[in-house]
Write an enzyme that holds these catalytic residues in place. Structure first.
Site, mmCIF file in Angstrom:
data_model
loop_
_atom_site.group_PDB
_atom_site.id
_atom_site.type_symbol
_atom_site.label_atom_id
_atom_site.label_comp_id
_atom_site.label_asym_id
_atom_site.label_seq_id
_atom_site.Cartn_x
_atom_site.Cartn_y
_atom_site.Cartn_z
ATOM 1 N N SER A 143 0.832 -1.202 0.000
ATOM 2 C CA SER A 143 0.000 0.000 0.000
ATOM 3 C C SER A 143 0.861 1.243 0.000
ATOM 4 C CB SER A 143 -0.905 0.014 1.235
ATOM 5 O OG SER A 143 -1.580 1.250 1.371
ATOM 6 N N TYR A 155 -1.700 -1.036 10.384
ATOM 7 C CA TYR A 155 -1.788 -1.346 8.953
ATOM 8 C C TYR A 155 -0.612 -0.767 8.165
ATOM 9 C CZ TYR A 155 -3.600 -1.754 4.224
ATOM 10 O OH TYR A 155 -3.739 -2.053 2.890
#
Length: 261
Positions: A143, A155
């Site tokens: 990401s 995350y």
């Protein structure tokens, strides 16, 4: 005549995972579909079967080491009648809502198992056989958030690890016929953000279509690139994150939402 190549896709029951399975089947791959939801996996497998691809369903919760071991065995030691995996797509991953200091440690640990440990262990299971055969590859779905300092869940930190691991593995297998790439999308139109309670009205012009993200990723993989960042806007964000002063990067990060992108 050589048979069809085989790809194993984790998180294949929805979102980018389903899109990877469909596009790879369209490119001539048979697929091994991995996720927790058997019914949704079988629905994907049925659709692919109608298009002439063989789709194997492997139900596993990657947060559970025992279940994950079944996927590791499928990658490292295919049983009689099972084709070796030529392409591993480590797509499974999710975010957790809420601040780090307010999140149950068990929730954080489960997230780490899926987003970090599973990526590393499945790569370790797949790569030795690929190197021995002199062909194959891995796409690790990371990401843009891994390039930015963030708050909230773990995350972004996990995705920073996935990107760094992918770059290390790219170098480790360079010259063997095997290729490793990190795919780093930003906001993408899947269920990912809905599950976190995030609206698509936020940064609306930055949202990417899932089919475009996967197509760009597969094209970059075919070009043997170590890193794929779909979207001109996200490429600019990564350049800024790498080269701008830390203070500016922190301001940019504070103005962005948590989660993928």
């Amino acid at each position: 005549m050589a048979g069809r190549p085989t790809a194993l896709v984790t998180g294949a029951s929805s979102g980018l995972g389903t899109e990877f399975a469909e596009q790879l089947a369209g490119q001539g791959y048979d697929v091994v579909l991995v996720a927790r939801d058997e019914a949704r996996l079988r629905a994907v497998a049925d659709r692919l079967g109608e298009r002439g691809a063989h789709a194997e369903v492997l139900v596993a919760d990657l947060a559970d080491p025992t279940a994950r071991a079944r996927v590791e065995r499928r990658l490292a030691e295919p049983a009689e009648g099972e084709a070796p995996v030529d392409l591993l797509v480590n797509n499974a991953g999710y975010g957790t809502a809420g601040e780090f200091t307010e999140t149950d440690p068990a929730v954080l640990a489960a997230n780490h198992e899926v987003n970090v440990s599973s990526v590393m262990l499945l790569c370790r299971a797949a790569l030795p056989g690929m190197v021995e055969r002199g062909r194959g590859g891995v796409i690790n779905v990371s990401s843009v958030s891994g390039f930015l300092p963030g708050r909230g869940s773990v995350y972004g930190a996990g995705k920073a690890y996935v990107t760094a691991l992918s770059q290390n593995l790219y170098m480790s297998v360079y010259g063997t016929g095997v290729h490793v790439m990190a795919l780093c999308p930003g906001y993408t139109k899947t269920d990912f953000h809905r599950r976190l309670g995030q609206s698509r009205k936020d940064a609306g012009f930055m949202w990417l279509e899932a089919d475009r993200v996967v197509a760009d990723g597969l094209a970059d993989f075919a070009r043997r690139r170590p890193l794929s960042i779909p979207g001109v806007g996200y490429k600019a964000i990564v350049v800024a994150a790498r080269h701008a002063p830390t203070r500016i990067v922190q301001v940019l990060a504070r103005r962005s939402a948590s989660g993928r992108g």
